[in-house]
Design an enzyme around this catalytic site. Structure first.
Site, PDB file in Angstrom:
ATOM      1  N   LYS A   1      36.668 -19.994  32.065  1.00 29.23           N
ATOM      2  CA  LYS A   1      36.206 -21.354  32.350  1.00 29.23           C
ATOM      3  C   LYS A   1      35.745 -22.031  31.053  1.00 29.23           C
ATOM      4  CE  LYS A   1      37.039 -20.452  36.745  1.00 29.23           C
ATOM      5  NZ  LYS A   1      36.107 -19.809  37.651  1.00 29.23           N
TER       6      LYS A   1
ATOM      7  N   TYR B   1      30.823 -16.921  44.576  1.00 30.72           N
ATOM      8  CA  TYR B   1      32.274 -17.051  44.375  1.00 30.72           C
ATOM      9  C   TYR B   1      32.993 -16.238  45.462  1.00 30.72           C
ATOM     10  CZ  TYR B   1      36.625 -16.567  41.626  1.00 30.72           C
ATOM     11  OH  TYR B   1      37.916 -16.579  41.192  1.00 30.72           O
TER      12      TYR B   1
END
Ligand SMILES: *Cc1c(COP(=O)(O)O)cnc(C)c1O
Length: 414
Positions: free
Chosen positions: A223, A127
């Site tokens: 998420k 990420y």
């Protein structure tokens, strides 16, 4: 918050039943005087009242001994304990720490485990904000990071005498490279180094890193765990008491805490996580297979596709896949890719993923060059395939792909 409501929630998940069963029941309120609500109450508080100074001393002593009990609102309420229980049911481990975002879960892990002079080996497809954490904070603290692709044996060679942490994310961000986490855990154990992994892609439901030997699993609960695009939340889950104590100390002094409303929303997401994930996978598989057959579409990145370089490892380690599909628009530059994104109607243009809705992001080319084995020409679109009807999503993609001169460019480019 009362003592009895705290006591009503052990931090150990109910170990009985399959994962889906445990996720439905984890953290459920116990009976008080013969009744209980289905859902844990949203218990908002800053101050925790104590029945007496003796009771206050008792709570402080138990906290000092490592018990997850609140003497102040920052330590969370029964709503937080219930979510922690659910996350332990999801990921395994001994203790879950709640933080305001997935990124703060990553920062907490680094700050808890590392000191000036320490070195970290990081997989290069992480990420992207991990690199900002590196340049924006860790370098200033004298902590050094080395980025490697673990698929070519670089990982063990990058370990130095002062390496204290291996940090991975599998599948990788954007292109979903799959790494052999069991093999990485063996390397970490051989060298006495901690292993932390960002498990947001699998969100505990598709893969459990702690079972594979990782010491820490990190979740952006923003998420799939929350799953409805209405909460920012992160979690750090520790496999052992020793690691939990390190995280607890840093979590405490950094003052990290989340609101009870957000904890409640994330817990609500946990209840339906298995069914949502299964439908994301069904829809994403249909979309990925359809994309593979389109002229002008190059490589399709989805580990559950036979032919994906990570397919064999994915089959070995993961129980399913999620809704993330990336693909190359052959011969397209960034502008052509943006025209396709702009033409989509059901896929909203936006960052993040894991909610019920479909999203599209044009991946900036400079973010792909961080990935060691990026060797494609063309632009990359990342889709989050949501819970809409797959036929509708495919129809939307079909009309949008016609808005870009991708096929023409492809033909000209040969
Ligand atoms: C989104 C994401 C994060 C960060 O989570 P936030 O809650 O948005 O801060 C961390 N890791 C991965 C893999 C992510 O996709």
């Amino acid at each position: 918050m009362t003592r009895s409501s705290i006591d009503a929630h052990s931090n150990a998940p109910d170990a009985s039943g399959s994962l889906a069963t445990r996720l439905v029941h984890a953290g459920s309120p116990r009976f008080v005087e013969g009744t209980a609500p289905v859902n844990v109450p949203v218990e908002r508080t800053s101050t925790v009242r104590h029945a007496s100074t003796a009771a206050q001393h008792d709570v402080h002593a138990r906290r000092k001994a490592g018990e997850n009990i609140a003497s102040y609102g920052r330590h969370g309420s029964q709503t937080h304990r219930a979510l922690e229980d659910a996350l332990l049911a999801l990921e395994g481990g001994v203790r879950a720490f709640l933080v305001p975002s997935g990124l703060s879960a990553i920062s907490l892990t680094f700050l808890a485990l590392l000191s000036p002079g320490d070195h970290v080996v990081v997989t290069d497809s992480v990420y992207a904000p991990v690199r900002r954490l590196d340049t924006g904070l860790l370098q200033r603290l004298g902590i050094e990071l080395t980025y490697v692709d673990p698929r070519d044996g670089q990982l063990e060679a990058a370990i130095r005498p002062h390496t204290r942490l291996i940090y991975t994310e599998s599948p990788g961000s954007l292109l979903y490279e799959i790494y052999d986490l069991c093999a990485i855990a063996r390397v970490a154990q051989r060298h006495g180094i901690a292993l932390a992994t960002d498990n947001t892609w699998a969100s505990g439901i598709l893969f459990r890193p702690l079972d594979a030997g990782a010491d820490i699993s990190i979740l952006a609960a923003t998420k799939y765990v929350a799953g409805h695009s209405d909460v920012m939340l992160g979690a750090v889950i520790a496999r052992t008491d020793a690691v939990a104590a390190r995280i607890a100390a840093a979590h405490d002094v950094l003052g990290l805490t989340i609101g009870a409303d957000d904890a409640y929303l994330a817990l609500r997401g946990v209840r339906t996580l298995p069914v949502r994930m299964a439908q994301h996978q069904r829809n994403a598989t249909r979309v990925a297979q359809w994309l593979q057959a389109q002229p002008g579409v190059g490589r399709v990145f989805y580990p559950a596709l036979p032919g994906d370089p990570g397919y064999a490892l994915w089959q070995r380690d993961f129980s399913g896949a999620n809704g993330l599909v990336s693909f190359v628009l052959e011969g397209a530059d960034q502008h052509a890719a943006e025209r396709v994104a702009d033409a989509l109607r059901l896929f909203a243009i936006g960052a993040s993923w894991g909610g019920y809705e479909s999203l599209v992001t044009v991946v900036a080319p400079e973010r792909l060059t961080d990935h060691a084995q990026w060797d494609q020409a063309g632009a990359v679109l990342r889709l989050h395939v949501g819970l809409e009807d797959a036929d509708d999503l495919i129809a939307d993609l079909e009309q949008a792909l016609q808005h870009a001169p991708v096929v023409a460019l492809h033909a000209i480019g040969g």
